[in-house]
Write an enzyme that holds these catalytic residues in place. Sequence first.
Site, PDB file in Angstrom:
ATOM      1  N   GLU A  79      17.222  -5.307  22.841  1.00  0.00           N
ATOM      2  CA  GLU A  79      16.823  -5.894  21.248  1.00  0.00           C
ATOM      3  C   GLU A  79      14.796  -5.454  21.472  1.00  0.00           C
ATOM      4  O   GLU A  79      14.946  -6.405  21.028  1.00  0.00           O
ATOM      5  CB  GLU A  79      17.519  -7.102  20.967  1.00  0.00           C
ATOM      6  CG  GLU A  79      16.896  -8.154  21.664  1.00  0.00           C
ATOM      7  CD  GLU A  79      18.459  -9.086  21.056  1.00  0.00           C
ATOM      8  OE1 GLU A  79      17.919 -10.003  19.274  1.00  0.00           O
ATOM      9  OE2 GLU A  79      19.175  -9.757  21.290  1.00  0.00           O
ATOM     10  N   CYS A 111      22.538 -10.448  21.172  1.00  0.00           N
ATOM     11  CA  CYS A 111      22.607 -10.981  22.481  1.00  0.00           C
ATOM     12  C   CYS A 111      23.988  -9.707  23.196  1.00  0.00           C
ATOM     13  O   CYS A 111      25.021 -10.124  23.607  1.00  0.00           O
ATOM     14  CB  CYS A 111      22.456 -11.488  22.271  1.00  0.00           C
ATOM     15  SG  CYS A 111      21.036 -12.825  21.836  1.00  0.00           S
ATOM     16  N   HIS A 233      27.251 -17.652  26.194  1.00  0.00           N
ATOM     17  CA  HIS A 233      26.431 -16.498  25.603  1.00  0.00           C
ATOM     18  C   HIS A 233      25.142 -18.249  26.302  1.00  0.00           C
ATOM     19  O   HIS A 233      26.072 -18.404  25.226  1.00  0.00           O
ATOM     20  CB  HIS A 233      26.196 -15.874  24.984  1.00  0.00           C
ATOM     21  CG  HIS A 233      24.862 -15.658  23.942  1.00  0.00           C
ATOM     22  ND1 HIS A 233      23.656 -14.996  24.784  1.00  0.00           N
ATOM     23  CD2 HIS A 233      23.545 -16.239  22.995  1.00  0.00           C
ATOM     24  CE1 HIS A 233      22.811 -14.878  24.466  1.00  0.00           C
ATOM     25  NE2 HIS A 233      22.585 -15.944  23.222  1.00  0.00           N
TER      26      HIS A 233
HETATM   27  N1  CAA Z   1      15.437 -36.894  22.934  1.00  0.00           N
HETATM   28  C1  CAA Z   1      17.236 -36.336  23.158  1.00  0.00           C
HETATM   29  N2  CAA Z   1      17.212 -35.424  22.204  1.00  0.00           N
HETATM   30  C2  CAA Z   1      16.564 -34.436  20.983  1.00  0.00           C
HETATM   31  C3  CAA Z   1      15.084 -35.288  20.972  1.00  0.00           C
HETATM   32  C4  CAA Z   1      14.802 -37.176  21.928  1.00  0.00           C
HETATM   33  N3  CAA Z   1      13.825 -37.610  21.784  1.00  0.00           N
HETATM   34  N4  CAA Z   1      14.577 -34.926  19.780  1.00  0.00           N
HETATM   35  C5  CAA Z   1      15.304 -34.197  19.767  1.00  0.00           C
HETATM   36  N5  CAA Z   1      16.789 -34.527  20.458  1.00  0.00           N
HETATM   37  C6  CAA Z   1      18.068 -33.283  20.509  1.00  0.00           C
HETATM   38  C7  CAA Z   1      19.061 -33.407  18.724  1.00  0.00           C
HETATM   39  O1  CAA Z   1      19.901 -34.372  18.465  1.00  0.00           O
HETATM   40  C8  CAA Z   1      19.437 -32.190  18.708  1.00  0.00           C
HETATM   41  O2  CAA Z   1      20.639 -32.303  19.660  1.00  0.00           O
HETATM   42  P1  CAA Z   1      22.311 -31.888  18.435  1.00  0.00           P
HETATM   43  O3  CAA Z   1      22.692 -30.150  18.416  1.00  0.00           O
HETATM   44  O4  CAA Z   1      23.124 -32.309  20.135  1.00  0.00           O
HETATM   45  O5  CAA Z   1      21.646 -32.495  17.326  1.00  0.00           O
HETATM   46  C9  CAA Z   1      18.737 -31.347  19.686  1.00  0.00           C
HETATM   47  O6  CAA Z   1      17.479 -31.814  20.654  1.00  0.00           O
HETATM   48  C10 CAA Z   1      17.553 -30.039  19.585  1.00  0.00           C
HETATM   49  O7  CAA Z   1      16.944 -30.789  17.729  1.00  0.00           O
HETATM   50  P2  CAA Z   1      16.775 -30.135  16.283  1.00  0.00           P
HETATM   51  O8  CAA Z   1      18.206 -30.037  15.818  1.00  0.00           O
HETATM   52  O9  CAA Z   1      16.323 -30.913  15.894  1.00  0.00           O
HETATM   53  O10 CAA Z   1      16.356 -29.206  16.978  1.00  0.00           O
HETATM   54  P3  CAA Z   1      15.351 -28.217  16.149  1.00  0.00           P
HETATM   55  O11 CAA Z   1      15.346 -27.711  14.298  1.00  0.00           O
HETATM   56  O12 CAA Z   1      13.347 -28.337  16.661  1.00  0.00           O
HETATM   57  O13 CAA Z   1      15.882 -26.536  16.361  1.00  0.00           O
HETATM   58  C11 CAA Z   1      17.102 -24.661  17.358  1.00  0.00           C
HETATM   59  C12 CAA Z   1      16.829 -26.574  17.371  1.00  0.00           C
HETATM   60  C13 CAA Z   1      17.681 -24.574  16.057  1.00  0.00           C
HETATM   61  C14 CAA Z   1      18.120 -24.203  18.132  1.00  0.00           C
HETATM   62  C15 CAA Z   1      15.997 -23.888  17.462  1.00  0.00           C
HETATM   63  O14 CAA Z   1      15.004 -23.782  19.002  1.00  0.00           O
HETATM   64  C16 CAA Z   1      15.992 -22.504  17.186  1.00  0.00           C
HETATM   65  O15 CAA Z   1      16.033 -21.923  15.957  1.00  0.00           O
HETATM   66  N6  CAA Z   1      16.411 -21.660  18.644  1.00  0.00           N
HETATM   67  C17 CAA Z   1      16.711 -19.690  18.086  1.00  0.00           C
HETATM   68  C18 CAA Z   1      18.053 -19.998  17.938  1.00  0.00           C
HETATM   69  C19 CAA Z   1      19.396 -20.010  18.886  1.00  0.00           C
HETATM   70  O16 CAA Z   1      18.849 -20.423  19.610  1.00  0.00           O
HETATM   71  N7  CAA Z   1      20.435 -20.200  18.362  1.00  0.00           N
HETATM   72  C20 CAA Z   1      21.767 -20.609  18.715  1.00  0.00           C
HETATM   73  C21 CAA Z   1      23.112 -19.784  18.187  1.00  0.00           C
HETATM   74  S1  CAA Z   1      22.324 -18.071  17.893  1.00  0.00           S
HETATM   75  C22 CAA Z   1      22.935 -17.279  19.273  1.00  0.00           C
HETATM   76  O17 CAA Z   1      23.323 -17.796  20.470  1.00  0.00           O
HETATM   77  C23 CAA Z   1      21.773 -15.769  19.313  1.00  0.00           C
HETATM   78  C24 CAA Z   1      20.653 -16.126  20.239  1.00  0.00           C
HETATM   79  O18 CAA Z   1      20.487 -15.631  21.427  1.00  0.00           O
HETATM   80  C25 CAA Z   1      19.233 -16.011  19.244  1.00  0.00           C
END
Ligand code: CAA
Length: 401
Positions: A79, A111, A233
Amino acid sequence: MSVGIDAISFYSSHYFLDMRTLATARGVDPEKYSAGLGQERMAVLPPDEDVITMAATAASFAVSRYRKDEFDFVIFTTESGVDQSKSGAIYVRSMLGLARETRVIEMKQACYSSTAALQLALPYVETHPTRKVLIVASDVARYGLNTSGEPTQGCGAVAIVVSASPRLIEFDGISGCVTDDVMDFWRPNYMREALVDGKYSSKLYLHALDETWEKYSKLSGRGLRDHARFCYHLPFTRMAEKAHQRLCSAHYGNELSKSQLEEQIGDSLRYNRVTGNSYSASLYVGLTSLLDNSKEDLGEKRIGLFSYGSGCSAEYFSGLVKPGYKDWLFTQNHRELLEGRTELSYEQYQEFFSFTLPTDGREYEVGKYKTGPFRFRGLNRHKRKYETVSVGYATSNTSPS
Ligand code: CAA
């Protein structure tokens, strides 16, 4: 007749950013990336590598075991393609010196496309048992500097040789699939970075897992206990841990202990944890990691596989590992690659990330960095030029004029 994977090899960039460096630059607790997302390092491509050079390098290991005229297809899945018309498989075929009779095609569905390619290749080799299909999945995950997706960037490529009487894994054609028209992650043609609704995408991933597992389990009559290991994945490794715990709690009534979780999926996460997301390659980077790193002999054991591609398409299926598979892996190549990488400073990461090519058609040569045996040399009149290199030094031109 059995059909499946006869060889699998992996490649990623020689450069990485430590997630602690990124956390410091972003003013984030490093634990968020290491424990919250499960990522330690993120592979970053230098300007003279792209999905083509990664794919060709990954495939150079796998195809080294075969004659150049054994392949009927090269299927390139990505992609992050470099051209809207010409298939990446054409470049890969010529870099590898495969026969001109080989068919070439590029496929896309986020993916998931590599799994679709595998499902198309399996019946082909069943009807052409002396022939091979080469699948190369190669991607660069880019969300942008200072975005929430940034710590889930990365890159990598996997090459899979599909054949009859495979030496690594055989498949039985049973799977559960689901497709929905959703906007959880996408990249319009005019953008270099993906757009994502991160939380929504994670929710859809888990729903797709529930549904596809249910369908697969019903069709196969298999339960979780019929599978020794599980590969997912891997957008980031915590996603797989969450997904597996969800499946296990639904079936056993409670989550796995830490050691059970480690046993069932731990080895599949090792490579992704230090390279990051590689989109269409990611599930198969996980599979390579499992086969390379499992201390237990997985011969005759069944592996569950979950493929998810945003947009979205998902599939649950499984494979049976062949006895003696360890003799046919490229574990040493993979270890040398990952152990020999160069760490980037934050400033170097920013520089690599922000690199852009001219779009006016003028001749442009890209600087030399550490690469595999192939590098992207530059552009001339909008044509991409590649060359072969020996231990990081350019030696001869492989580009068509
Ligand atoms: N210590 C330990 N853990 C901590 C922490 C700290 N100080 N601060 C935050 N965390 C944890 C949170 O609790 C959270 O864990 P949980 O989900 O278990 O609650 C984790 O760290 C992530 O924190 P946030 O949810 O606050 O993170 P975020 O909002 O900044 O973003 C994300 C996380 C949404 C995955 C972002 O990185 C993102 O958008 N990534 C791209 C999209 C993606 O990967 N999606 C996955 C499914 S789609 C897919 O699989 C297709 C693909 O390849 C894209």
